[in-house]
Design a protein around this motif. Structure first.
Motif, PDB file in Angstrom:
ATOM      1  N   GLY A   1       0.776  -1.233   0.000  1.00 13.27           N
ATOM      2  CA  GLY A   1       0.000   0.000   0.000  1.00 13.27           C
ATOM      3  C   GLY A   1       0.800   1.271   0.000  1.00 13.27           C
TER       4      GLY A   1
ATOM      5  N   HIS B   1      -0.966   6.594  -0.229  1.00 13.74           N
ATOM      6  CA  HIS B   1      -1.683   5.322  -0.222  1.00 13.74           C
ATOM      7  C   HIS B   1      -1.739   4.762   1.201  1.00 13.74           C
ATOM      8  N   THR B   2      -2.625   3.814   1.375  1.00 13.49           N
ATOM      9  CA  THR B   2      -3.034   3.434   2.727  1.00 13.49           C
ATOM     10  C   THR B   2      -1.932   2.826   3.578  1.00 13.49           C
TER      11      THR B   2
ATOM     12  N   SER C   1      -2.723  -4.250   3.920  1.00 11.82           N
ATOM     13  CA  SER C   1      -3.529  -3.410   3.039  1.00 11.82           C
ATOM     14  C   SER C   1      -4.208  -4.313   2.013  1.00 11.82           C
TER      15      SER C   1
ATOM     16  N   ASP D   1      -7.831  -2.808   6.728  1.00 10.77           N
ATOM     17  CA  ASP D   1      -8.777  -1.721   6.494  1.00 10.77           C
ATOM     18  C   ASP D   1      -9.411  -1.957   5.131  1.00 10.77           C
TER      19      ASP D   1
ATOM     20  N   HIS E   1     -11.664  -0.078   3.681  1.00  8.91           N
ATOM     21  CA  HIS E   1     -12.044   1.196   3.069  1.00  8.91           C
ATOM     22  C   HIS E   1     -13.544   1.215   2.743  1.00  8.91           C
TER      23      HIS E   1
ATOM     24  N   GLY F   1      -6.145  10.410   4.147  1.00  6.95           N
ATOM     25  CA  GLY F   1      -5.380   9.802   5.229  1.00  6.95           C
ATOM     26  C   GLY F   1      -6.057   9.756   6.577  1.00  6.95           C
TER      27      GLY F   1
ATOM     28  N   ASP G   1      -6.611   6.119   7.767  1.00  9.59           N
ATOM     29  CA  ASP G   1      -5.361   5.475   8.162  1.00  9.59           C
ATOM     30  C   ASP G   1      -4.929   5.943   9.546  1.00  9.59           C
TER      31      ASP G   1
END
Length: 319
Positions: free
Chosen positions: A25, A56-57, A152, A174, A176, A258, A261
């Motif tokens: 990620g 990115h995550t 991720s 996560d 999302h 973000g 995260d």
């Protein structure tokens, strides 16, 4: 024994080189600031200068934990391209322990539209093919030396769960804006111990989706963040989905990139310390709100003294 007590007691910190391992990620985000999240009439429009950020995550989770003081290892694919060099230089400046396998497909990128209220829409290029996998002889030595692993949902790490479960390493993910149905996300949801997702796509089915994660998988709890409406928590063994209000941001909201995260990192940091889940929710909410006050993707993270102080102020305001 509570979920937090179990999480704090079982982590193999004494025999581990890393408190947390983040797998997958990282990429580069191009931020486009727009008046509203829609295509205007015509074929072009002037915008503020476009800026690239390492993002990115997985990047957000790894740097978030690193800033909170956890011994953090981050691994991923990375291209031999200008974006890959940007990532490596960025981590060298931050002192983040990062290792990678060269990807012939290059470094992932995304273009994120952000409106004046800080809301965003991301165009993610997803350049890694579906059958790409991190080599086992690359990831296994890191996994064996880690107390916790966060995956991720980028696909190339999904075969790691067999080793994760064999070694008894606690895991998180996560999902999302999962719709509750996509099988790619469901695989991560059912194989992870701690599951996070956004409520954005499941408002009318929120309770059913959360229950399916707990009842069909191994999750000890699942958290659905809901922006300004706070978050929802379902714990294994409990009948009720609990709702928690959002904290009031202490800075003007300029960019929500973000925030999710940051919520994950601060929530799980509290869990690792053995704090009650209510305290973990508050910490996550404070960290997420903090991130919304900075422009760009993952440009600023709350440190532990800042989290403690802001958490105390937020707790007082909620009483």
């Amino acid at each position: 024994m509570t979920v937090s007590e179990r999480a704090a007691g079982e982590r193999r910190t004494g025999s581990s080189d890393y408190d947390v391992l983040v797998v997958g990620g990282v990429g580069v985000d191009t931020i486009v600031r727009v008046d509203e999240l829609r295509v205007p009439p015509g074929d072009s429009v002037f915008v503020e200068p476009l800026r690239d950020y390492v993002g990115h995550t997985g990047n957000g989770v790894a740097l978030g934990w690193h800033t909170l003081g956890l011994r953090t290892k981050f691994i991923d694919f990375l291209g031999e391209d200008p974006q890959g060099r940007m990532v490596l230089d960025h981590y060298a400046r931050h002192g983040l322990d990062f290792a990678h396998v060269v990807s012939p497909h290059g470094t992932p990128r995304a273009a994120n539209l952000v409106d004046p209220q800080g809301r965003r829409f991301s165009f993610y290029d997803g350049r890694h093919p579906a059958d790409l996998r991190l080599p086992r002889d690359f990831y296994l030595p890191f996994l064996e030396r880690s107390a916790h692993v966060h995956l991720s949902i980028i696909g190339h790490n999904q075969d790691m769960y067999e080793d994760i479960h064999r070694l008894g390493v606690a895991s998180s993910t996560d999902l999302h804006d999962w719709d509750g149905r996509n099988p790619h996300h469901r695989a991560y949801a059912l194989a992870s111990d701690y599951v996070f997702l956004s409520a954005a796509a499941i408002h009318d089915r929120l309770e059913a989706v959360l229950r399916s994660v707990v009842e069909e998988g191994r999750a000890r709890f699942v958290v659905a963040t809901d922006g300004a409406d706070g978050c929802h928590l379902l714990v294994r063994g409990e009948d009720r989905v609990r709702h928690f209000p959002a904290v009031r941001p202490e800075r003007p909201v300029v960019d929500t990139n973000g925030a999710g995260d940051a919520f994950v990192t601060a929530f799980l940091h509290g869990l690792f310390e053995g704090r009650e889940l209510e305290e973990c929710v508050l910490a996550g909410s404070v960290a997420g709100a903090f991130v919304c006050g900075s422009v760009g993707t993952h440009t600023e993270f709350i440190d532990l003294p800042g989290l403690r102080a802001a958490g105390a102020r937020a707790a007082a305001a909620l009483r």
